[in-house]
Design a protein around this motif. Structure first.
Motif, mmCIF file in Angstrom:
data_model
loop_
_atom_site.group_PDB
_atom_site.id
_atom_site.type_symbol
_atom_site.label_atom_id
_atom_site.label_comp_id
_atom_site.label_asym_id
_atom_site.label_seq_id
_atom_site.Cartn_x
_atom_site.Cartn_y
_atom_site.Cartn_z
ATOM 1 N N ARG A 187 -37.504 21.405 13.259
ATOM 2 C CA ARG A 187 -36.094 21.778 12.869
ATOM 3 C C ARG A 187 -36.084 22.128 11.043
ATOM 4 N NH1 ARG A 187 -32.693 16.802 14.943
ATOM 5 N NH2 ARG A 187 -32.690 17.197 17.152
ATOM 6 N N LYS A 188 -35.500 22.978 10.756
ATOM 7 C CA LYS A 188 -35.275 23.069 9.247
ATOM 8 C C LYS A 188 -34.361 22.357 8.643
ATOM 9 C CE LYS A 188 -35.500 28.283 9.403
ATOM 10 N NZ LYS A 188 -34.906 29.600 9.326
ATOM 11 N N LEU A 189 -35.196 21.649 7.433
ATOM 12 C CA LEU A 189 -34.406 20.446 6.606
ATOM 13 C C LEU A 189 -33.587 21.255 5.905
ATOM 14 C CD1 LEU A 189 -37.483 18.287 5.972
ATOM 15 C CD2 LEU A 189 -35.830 18.001 7.646
ATOM 16 N N THR A 190 -32.369 20.763 5.761
ATOM 17 C CA THR A 190 -31.197 21.468 4.884
ATOM 18 C C THR A 190 -31.107 20.074 3.930
ATOM 19 O OG1 THR A 190 -29.445 20.636 6.389
ATOM 20 C CG2 THR A 190 -30.313 22.881 6.658
ATOM 21 N N PHE A 191 -30.779 20.601 2.700
ATOM 22 C CA PHE A 191 -30.529 19.617 1.663
ATOM 23 C C PHE A 191 -28.718 19.780 1.380
ATOM 24 C CE2 PHE A 191 -29.828 18.711 -2.926
ATOM 25 C CZ PHE A 191 -30.301 17.434 -2.863
ATOM 26 N N LYS A 192 -28.265 18.744 1.478
ATOM 27 C CA LYS A 192 -26.822 18.846 1.331
ATOM 28 C C LYS A 192 -26.598 18.297 -0.052
ATOM 29 C CE LYS A 192 -25.420 17.569 5.837
ATOM 30 N NZ LYS A 192 -24.979 16.743 6.738
ATOM 31 N N HIS A 193 -25.880 19.261 -0.891
ATOM 32 C CA HIS A 193 -25.464 18.827 -2.304
ATOM 33 C C HIS A 193 -24.731 17.847 -2.250
ATOM 34 C CE1 HIS A 193 -27.954 21.975 -4.026
ATOM 35 N NE2 HIS A 193 -27.624 22.859 -3.217
ATOM 36 N N PRO A 194 -24.584 17.014 -3.173
ATOM 37 C CA PRO A 194 -23.517 15.633 -3.278
ATOM 38 C C PRO A 194 -22.414 16.298 -3.908
ATOM 39 C CG PRO A 194 -25.180 15.183 -4.955
ATOM 40 C CD PRO A 194 -25.782 16.491 -3.809
ATOM 41 N N LYS A 195 -21.315 15.844 -3.608
ATOM 42 C CA LYS A 195 -20.019 16.241 -4.261
ATOM 43 C C LYS A 195 -19.869 15.781 -5.692
ATOM 44 C CE LYS A 195 -17.107 15.574 -0.155
ATOM 45 N NZ LYS A 195 -15.948 15.081 0.416
ATOM 46 N N GLN A 196 -19.357 16.569 -6.450
ATOM 47 C CA GLN A 196 -19.268 16.398 -7.921
ATOM 48 C C GLN A 196 -18.324 15.115 -8.100
ATOM 49 O OE1 GLN A 196 -18.282 20.089 -10.062
ATOM 50 N NE2 GLN A 196 -20.397 20.663 -10.204
ATOM 51 N N ARG A 197 -18.748 14.501 -9.226
ATOM 52 C CA ARG A 197 -17.780 13.274 -9.512
ATOM 53 C C ARG A 197 -16.525 13.679 -10.273
ATOM 54 N NH1 ARG A 197 -20.917 8.518 -12.047
ATOM 55 N NH2 ARG A 197 -18.846 7.479 -11.719
ATOM 56 N N GLU A 198 -15.381 13.220 -9.784
ATOM 57 C CA GLU A 198 -14.508 13.481 -10.489
ATOM 58 C C GLU A 198 -14.298 12.946 -11.938
ATOM 59 O OE1 GLU A 198 -11.147 12.367 -8.109
ATOM 60 O OE2 GLU A 198 -11.603 13.777 -6.315
ATOM 61 N N LEU A 199 -13.717 13.493 -12.819
ATOM 62 C CA LEU A 199 -13.314 13.039 -14.059
ATOM 63 C C LEU A 199 -12.651 11.585 -14.053
ATOM 64 C CD1 LEU A 199 -13.013 16.049 -16.346
ATOM 65 C CD2 LEU A 199 -15.057 14.700 -16.149
ATOM 66 N N ARG A 200 -12.921 10.571 -14.428
ATOM 67 C CA ARG A 200 -12.315 9.099 -14.511
ATOM 68 C C ARG A 200 -11.194 9.276 -15.668
ATOM 69 N NH1 ARG A 200 -15.528 4.511 -12.345
ATOM 70 N NH2 ARG A 200 -17.371 5.914 -11.442
ATOM 71 N N LEU A 201 -10.179 8.844 -15.276
ATOM 72 C CA LEU A 201 -8.809 8.781 -16.050
ATOM 73 C C LEU A 201 -8.736 7.798 -17.166
ATOM 74 C CD1 LEU A 201 -5.953 9.607 -13.494
ATOM 75 C CD2 LEU A 201 -7.280 11.246 -15.162
ATOM 76 N N ASN A 202 -9.751 6.540 -16.820
ATOM 77 C CA ASN A 202 -9.739 5.385 -17.593
ATOM 78 C C ASN A 202 -11.058 5.841 -18.719
ATOM 79 O OD1 ASN A 202 -11.539 5.136 -15.622
ATOM 80 N ND2 ASN A 202 -10.800 3.185 -15.050
ATOM 81 N N SER A 203 -10.630 5.497 -19.786
ATOM 82 C CA SER A 203 -12.022 5.702 -20.713
ATOM 83 C C SER A 203 -12.031 4.362 -21.298
ATOM 84 C CB SER A 203 -11.335 6.699 -21.725
ATOM 85 O OG SER A 203 -10.197 6.029 -22.692
ATOM 86 N N VAL A 204 -13.297 4.492 -22.058
ATOM 87 C CA VAL A 204 -13.666 3.042 -22.482
ATOM 88 C C VAL A 204 -13.040 2.866 -23.789
ATOM 89 C CG1 VAL A 204 -15.608 2.466 -23.921
ATOM 90 C CG2 VAL A 204 -15.937 3.867 -21.950
#
Length: 109
Positions: free
Chosen positions: A7-24
């Motif tokens: 089988r051909k191995l396929t690499f699944k790209h992870p979803k990009q993280r969303e920007l968090r609304l709460n800041s430091v």
């Protein structure tokens, strides 16, 4: 027939993280709110959480308690500063002693 099919191995790209609304910065502002926790039990009785303990405070004692708490914090700060200065003094004395002993050893040669 092969046991393990190729089988051909396929690499699944992870979803990009969303920007968090709460800041430091928001958290830093909120931390100060938790330093002075007070519970009003009745008209004359109030509890305040200070240094891991609940302390009973009457409204007439509030000003005295604020002054006492301020002095206790200042005392702790000064004790810490004093201990660091003592450590610095010990290090400086050790360096001075080492320097003097090296100069005496050179002078004897």
């Amino acid at each position: 027939m092969p046991i393990f099919p190729q089988r051909k191995l396929t690499f699944k790209h992870p979803k990009q993280r969303e920007l968090r609304l709460n800041s430091v910065a928001k958290y830093n502002e909120d931390i100060d709110d938790f330093k002075n926790i007070k519970i009003k039990l009745s008209n004359e009785r109030e509890l305040q959480f200070v240094d891991g303990e609940w302390i009973s405070i009457n409204k007439s004692q509030q000003e005295e308690f604020d002054d006492t708490a301020r002095l206790v914090r200042e005392n702790k700060r000064l004790e810490n500063e004093n201990s660091t200065l003592n450590v610095k003094m010990d290090i400086m004395l050790d360096l001075l002693t080492e320097c003097i002993s090296e100069k005496e050893a050179i002078a004897k040669k």
